[in-house]
Structures are given as C-alpha cells and as structure tokens.
Design a protein around this motif. Structure first.
Motif, mmCIF file in Angstrom:
data_model
loop_
_atom_site.group_PDB
_atom_site.id
_atom_site.type_symbol
_atom_site.label_atom_id
_atom_site.label_comp_id
_atom_site.label_asym_id
_atom_site.label_seq_id
_atom_site.Cartn_x
_atom_site.Cartn_y
_atom_site.Cartn_z
ATOM 1 N N TYR A 35 17.871 10.024 6.688
ATOM 2 C CA TYR A 35 18.069 9.290 5.345
ATOM 3 C C TYR A 35 18.073 8.000 5.651
ATOM 4 C CZ TYR A 35 19.793 13.625 3.240
ATOM 5 O OH TYR A 35 20.108 15.054 2.735
ATOM 6 N N GLU A 44 19.004 7.887 0.893
ATOM 7 C CA GLU A 44 17.653 8.204 0.121
ATOM 8 C C GLU A 44 17.211 9.315 1.086
ATOM 9 O OE1 GLU A 44 15.314 5.260 0.035
ATOM 10 O OE2 GLU A 44 13.358 6.303 -1.014
ATOM 11 N N LEU A 46 14.549 11.050 3.354
ATOM 12 C CA LEU A 46 13.123 10.752 4.218
ATOM 13 C C LEU A 46 12.526 12.204 4.693
ATOM 14 C CD1 LEU A 46 14.318 7.746 6.322
ATOM 15 C CD2 LEU A 46 13.265 7.754 3.856
ATOM 16 N N SER A 58 9.456 13.001 2.382
ATOM 17 C CA SER A 58 9.562 12.686 1.022
ATOM 18 C C SER A 58 8.238 11.816 0.611
ATOM 19 C CB SER A 58 10.577 11.372 1.036
ATOM 20 O OG SER A 58 10.620 10.532 -0.011
ATOM 21 N N ARG A 59 7.993 12.120 -0.529
ATOM 22 C CA ARG A 59 6.634 11.279 -1.047
ATOM 23 C C ARG A 59 6.947 9.758 -1.248
ATOM 24 N NH1 ARG A 59 5.555 14.806 -6.146
ATOM 25 N NH2 ARG A 59 7.784 15.150 -6.203
ATOM 26 N N LEU A 60 8.161 9.417 -1.115
ATOM 27 C CA LEU A 60 8.326 7.878 -1.161
ATOM 28 C C LEU A 60 7.981 7.517 0.349
ATOM 29 C CD1 LEU A 60 11.740 7.814 -2.979
ATOM 30 C CD2 LEU A 60 9.472 7.529 -3.976
ATOM 31 N N LEU A 61 7.884 8.041 0.985
ATOM 32 C CA LEU A 61 7.854 7.744 2.708
ATOM 33 C C LEU A 61 6.276 7.440 2.779
ATOM 34 C CD1 LEU A 61 9.963 7.482 4.639
ATOM 35 C CD2 LEU A 61 9.485 9.715 5.600
ATOM 36 N N SER A 62 6.036 6.108 3.348
ATOM 37 C CA SER A 62 4.497 5.790 3.511
ATOM 38 C C SER A 62 4.164 6.146 4.959
ATOM 39 C CB SER A 62 4.472 4.266 3.589
ATOM 40 O OG SER A 62 5.028 3.836 4.831
ATOM 41 N N ASP A 86 11.660 -2.809 4.600
ATOM 42 C CA ASP A 86 12.304 -1.655 5.571
ATOM 43 C C ASP A 86 13.739 -1.929 5.839
ATOM 44 O OD1 ASP A 86 9.031 -1.251 7.173
ATOM 45 O OD2 ASP A 86 9.636 -0.413 5.252
ATOM 46 N N SER B 3 17.772 14.365 -10.182
ATOM 47 C CA SER B 3 18.368 13.004 -10.242
ATOM 48 C C SER B 3 19.894 13.601 -10.514
ATOM 49 C CB SER B 3 17.699 12.318 -11.570
ATOM 50 O OG SER B 3 18.130 13.001 -12.821
#
Lengths: 115, 110
Positions: A35, A44, A46, A58-62, A86, B3
């Motif tokens: 996270y 959040e 990861l 996570s799709r938020l993870l580049s 970061d 959420s």
C-alpha cells in the motif's frame, strides 16, 4: 516471529533515480500486500500476492512500479525513474489466507522522499 | 469500483463515547474492518464484521448493516491514548483485496 519487517525505513532520492523497498512478512502468512499512504489519507492499495503469484495490481499504478515475491516469502517493490509525486509512505502487510477476517498485519513502512 | 466515506475529523472528551461512521460502495462485499493508526505508526487491526449486527471487543464495538452499506465503530470510556486515525476497510469482490477509507482523525480533550 518479529512481525512484518520493512527496509529501508527512510529513503531520500533524487528525481529520476530508481529505488527498491523490501518487505519480510510474518513467516506463516501466504498473502502479502503493498500500500501507499500520504499524509492525511488512508492506505492506497497497490498490489498483492498469494504465495509467489501476483494476483492483482492497481490500475492507478504506472508501469514504473514493479513488485516481486520470488519464493513466496519476502517481497520487493521497485520504483523506476522516481518522480516527486512518488513521495509517500510505502506500507507492506501480510495475512493468512482462509482466515475469516483476512486481518492485515502491517510493517512500520518505508518513507520515500523524492527531491 | 469501491468507495468508502467517513468523517475526516471527530473530537470527543476523555471518558465519553464516540461513534465513527462509515458508508461504502463496493462490487461484492465480504466484510467491513476497522484499523487504528497512531501518528507515525502502522495501522493495526481493531475489528471485523461479516454479518449484520454488533461485535464487541472490550471498549470498542463495531456495527454493520449490509442492507444500508453502513457500519460504525463505537469507542467507549475514551482515553487520551485513543487519539489516533481510524480507518474503515472493505474486502472487495475478490475477497482478498482490502480497500481503505481516507480515515477519521479522533482528537480527545481532557
């Protein structure tokens, strides 16, 4: 067992450098989570592993972020070409699959500062 | 997607009772957990509800209503050491990924 161990506890790096964090989970735990937490926010998600398999990312993870758990024990999280955004606390947690509550035991975290 | 909503801050008096609410939206639901985090520390597990109703653990209780997608954490006989951030968290449809709310910072006054 001494709980979940994370190293290093603090890392200061310059933008563009690569960093790697290590997590040693509780030995009998087969799930391992990474996270990210910034000030005033919740952890959040990861990514997580069950044994050596990375089951979700996570799709938020580049794609600058990569995690491994090669033998189903310790895990590493690498961030390539770090950016100032970061900067955060990176938390590792482990749990035992098939436990009803899937209780996460967190490590103390690795704080990253990108200058 | 998932959420969770919880108040950002709550203030209470030592010895009193405080309730921290959490509402959630998730695709699939396998339980609601609560974690406590002191400043500079790691989150630690407090309680878990998979079914509707109240779970009690000492001074802390947690409640879940699945039909309302709602839960709360109840802290009784507040002590100064209870000053911390409290996070609700849900297990998503995979039953393995755990998503956290943004947290409620509880401040306790003497």
């Amino acid at each position: 067992d001494t709980g979940v161990s994370q190293n290093p506890r603090h890392k200061i790096t310059k933008r563009g450098q690569n960093v790697t964090f290590r997590c040693d989970p509780i030995s009998e735990h087969n799930r391992l989570y990474w996270y990210r937490q910034t000030l005033g926010q919740g952890p959040e998600f990861l990514t997580y592993f069950q044994n050596e398999a990375q089951l979700e990312k996570s799709r938020l993870l580049s794609d600058r972020f990569s995690a491994e758990r090669p033998k189903g024990s310790f895990s590493t999280l690498e961030i390539q070409r770090t950016e100032q955004g970061d900067s955060a606390m990176y938390l590792c947690a482990s749990s035992l699959a098939d436990s009803g509550a899937n209780v996460l035991t967190f490590g103390a975290g690795s704080r990253l500062t990108v200058l | 997607g998932q959420s969770l909503e919880q108040p950002s801050e709550v203030t209470a008096v030592e010895g009193a009772i405080v309730q921290i609410n959490c509402t959630y939206q998730t695709s699939g639901f396998y339980g609601l957990s609560w974690y406590q985090q002191h400043d500079g520390g790691a989150p630690t597990f407090l309680s878990y509800n998979a079914l509707d109703g109240l779970e009690e653990t000492g001074r802390f209780s947690s409640f879940l209503s699945r039909s309302d997608s709602y839960g709360y954490l109840l802290l009784q006989e507040l002590q100064m050491k209870d000053s911390a951030s409290y996070f609700c968290a849900v297990r998503d449809h995979s039953a393995s990924k755990i998503i956290f709310g943004s947290g409620t910072r509880l401040s306790i006054r003497p």
